[in-house]
Write a protein that holds these residues in place. Structure first.
Motif, short mmCIF file in Angstrom:
data_model
loop_
_atom_site.label_atom_id
_atom_site.label_comp_id
_atom_site.label_asym_id
_atom_site.label_seq_id
_atom_site.Cartn_x
_atom_site.Cartn_y
_atom_site.Cartn_z
N UNK A 279 -5.82 -6.02 -2.36
CA UNK A 279 -4.82 -5.55 -1.41
C UNK A 279 -5.17 -4.14 -0.92
N UNK A 280 -5.59 -3.28 -1.86
CA UNK A 280 -6.00 -1.92 -1.49
C UNK A 280 -7.26 -1.94 -0.62
N UNK A 281 -8.20 -2.81 -0.97
CA UNK A 281 -9.45 -2.91 -0.21
C UNK A 281 -9.17 -3.33 1.23
N UNK A 282 -8.13 -4.11 1.43
CA UNK A 282 -7.82 -4.60 2.78
C UNK A 282 -7.43 -3.47 3.73
N UNK A 283 -7.12 -2.29 3.19
CA UNK A 283 -6.80 -1.13 4.04
C UNK A 283 -8.05 -0.38 4.49
N UNK A 284 -9.22 -0.79 4.01
CA UNK A 284 -10.48 -0.18 4.43
C UNK A 284 -10.70 -0.46 5.92
N UNK A 285 -11.17 0.53 6.70
CA UNK A 285 -11.23 0.34 8.15
C UNK A 285 -12.18 -0.75 8.64
N UNK A 286 -13.34 -0.93 7.98
CA UNK A 286 -14.32 -1.91 8.47
C UNK A 286 -14.90 -2.74 7.33
N UNK A 287 -15.41 -3.91 7.69
CA UNK A 287 -16.08 -4.76 6.70
C UNK A 287 -17.39 -4.13 6.23
N UNK A 288 -18.00 -3.30 7.07
CA UNK A 288 -19.23 -2.61 6.67
C UNK A 288 -18.95 -1.73 5.45
N UNK A 289 -17.83 -0.99 5.51
CA UNK A 289 -17.48 -0.12 4.39
C UNK A 289 -17.11 -0.94 3.14
N UNK A 290 -16.46 -2.10 3.35
CA UNK A 290 -16.13 -2.97 2.22
C UNK A 290 -17.40 -3.46 1.55
N UNK A 291 -18.36 -3.94 2.36
CA UNK A 291 -19.62 -4.47 1.82
C UNK A 291 -20.38 -3.40 1.04
N UNK A 292 -20.44 -2.19 1.59
CA UNK A 292 -21.12 -1.09 0.90
C UNK A 292 -20.40 -0.73 -0.40
N UNK A 293 -19.08 -0.70 -0.32
CA UNK A 293 -18.28 -0.36 -1.50
C UNK A 293 -18.41 -1.39 -2.60
N UNK A 294 -18.62 -2.66 -2.23
CA UNK A 294 -18.74 -3.73 -3.22
C UNK A 294 -19.96 -3.51 -4.12
N UNK A 295 -21.06 -3.04 -3.55
CA UNK A 295 -22.27 -2.78 -4.35
C UNK A 295 -21.98 -1.70 -5.40
N UNK A 296 -21.31 -0.63 -4.98
CA UNK A 296 -20.97 0.45 -5.91
C UNK A 296 -19.98 -0.04 -6.96
#
Length: 325
Positions: A279-296
Motif C-alpha cells: 500500500x505504501x509502495x503504491x504512493x511511489x510516483x513511477x514504476x521506474x522508482x518501484x523497480x529500482x527500490x525492489x532491488x534494494x
C-alpha cells in the motif's frame, strides 16, 4: 544436443581450472550461521553472481507483458516437470485435520518429490551434466517448502532461483533466454507454488505478518514492477487500487497478478490493512522508482536478513569463496 552439452561442460571445467574454481561438483552446505557471516556473504562469489543474475532477469522483462514469447524448446522439459508436480498435487489431496495451517498431506507430496528427484533431473539434463545432480538436487528439493515445518517463504523462492542460476552456469541457457526464463519458467513455478500453498495451507516461513511485502514471495513483485516501467497500460503504481484494472491486467502482468491473488486470499480485509507495505509502495510516483527500490529492498529483506539467508546453500556452482575485485 548431447555433443554440444559435452563441449559446454568441458569448457566450464577448463574455465574452472583457469580461474582456480572447483572442478568437481559437491553437495551444497549451509555456511551462514551468525550475523557476521552475512558480511562474508556480501563479499562472496555467490552474492555477486546471484545479484547480477536477478538484476539482469529484471531488465530482461522491462516494459513487457508475461504473454511474450512462446516457451523456448530448451525449457520444455523443465516446464513439463513443473506441470507434473502440479498433477501430483491433484493426486495427493489434503487430509482432514483440525489445524488451520500445515496440512500433513504436503509431506506425502514432498516424499514423492524426494523419491523421484534424481530421475527427474536425469530426464531434464543431458547425460554429460548428470554429475551436477549432486548439487542441483539440494536446490530443487528446497524450492517447494519445508518438509519438516510445512512452510514456505522467500528462502524457498531463493532456492529455485539458485537452481535456475546453476542451470545457466552449466550452460543450459544464456542471457538471450532470460525473458523466456522469467515469463515461461519462473512464473510457471509461482503458479505451482500458489496451488501448493492453497492446497496444503503452507505456513508463511519467517513471516513478518502484514509488515512484509508478501506472506510467501518477493521476486514476482521485483520482476513485475519492471514489466510496468514506461508501460502505457498503467499510469502509476497507485493503479493497483483499481480492482477493474487489476482484473484486466492480472493475466498479463506479474505485479497485478500478485495483487489479485492477495485480494482473493485475504478477501474482505482492506488492502491497506492486509498489505501495508504494498500500500505504501503504491504512493511511489513511477514504476521506474518501484523497480529500482525492489532491488534494494530484496537485499535488505531477503539476502541480508539472517532468518532467511541462513538457510542458503553453497557448493561449487554457487560458491561462498570471496569474489575477486
Amino acid at each position: 544436443t548431447q555433443s554440444t552439452w559435452g563441449y559446454i561442460l568441458n569448457q566450464k571445467m577448463e574455465e574452472g581450472r583457469e580461474r582456480n574454481l572447483p572442478t568437481a561438483f559437491q553437495v551444497p552446505q549451509k555456511r551462514i550461521v551468525t550475523e557476521k557471516d552475512i558480511e562474508t556473504f556480501k563479499r562472496s562469489k555467490a552474492f555477486k553472481l546471484y545479484l547480477q543474475f536477478i538484476y539482469d532477469l529484471q531488465k530482461s522483462v522491462e516494459s513487457k507483458g508475461t504473454t511474450g514469447p512462446t516457451v523456448a524448446p530448451k525449457f520444455e522439459k523443465l516446464i513439463a516437470f513443473l506441470d507434473q508436480l502440479e498433477e501430483w498435487v491433484a493426486e495427493i489431496p489434503p487430509l482432514e485435520q483440525p489445524m488451520r495451517f500445515g496440512n500433513k498431506a504436503f509431506r506425502t507430496w514432498h516424499e514423492r518429490l524426494q523419491a523421484n528427484v534424481d530421475r527427474e533431473l536425469q530426464e531434464l539434463l543431458p547425460r554429460e551434466a548428470h554429475p551436477a545432480i549432486e548439487e542441483l538436487r539440494t536446490y530443487l528439493l528446497d524450492s517447494f517448502g519445508s518438509y519438516d515445518r510445512i512452510d514456505y517463504g522467500t528462502g524457498h523462492e531463493l532456492a529455485f532461483a539458485l537452481f535456475l542460476l546453476c542451470l545457466r552456469e552449466l550452460g543450459l541457457y544464456g542471457k538471450e533466454d532470460y525473458e523466456n526464463l522469467v515469463r515461461r519458467v519462473f512464473f510457471r513455478y509461482i503458479a505451482l507454488m500458489r496451488k501448493i500453498q492453497l492446497t496444503y495451507k503452507l505456513e508463511p516461513a519467517g513471516s513478518h505478518g502484514v509488515w512484509g511485502i508478501d506472506d510467501y514471495h518477493f521476486l514476482p513483485f521485483l520482476f513485475g514492477a519492471a514489466e510496468l516501467v514506461n508501460n502505457p497500460v498503467t499510469s502509476s503504481p497507485d493503479d493497483i487500487h483499481s480492482e477493474s484494472l487489476t482484473d484486466k491486467l492480472s493475466g498479463e502482468y506479474m505485479y497485478f497478478s500478485c495483487i489479485k491473488f492477495i485480494r482473493e486470499v485475504k478477501k474482505g480485509v482492506p488492502f491497506g490493512e492486509s498489505s501495508p507495505i504494498l500500500n505504501d509502495i503504491s504512493a511511489t510516483p513511477t514504476w521506474t522508482k518501484v523497480a529500482q527500490g525492489m532491488i534494494k529492498m530484496y537485499q535488505g529483506e531477503v539476502l541480508f536478513k539472517h532468518p532467511v539467508i541462513k538457510h542458503m546453500y553453497f557448493g561449487s556452482l554457487i560458491s561462498f569463496d570471496e569474489a575477486t575485485a
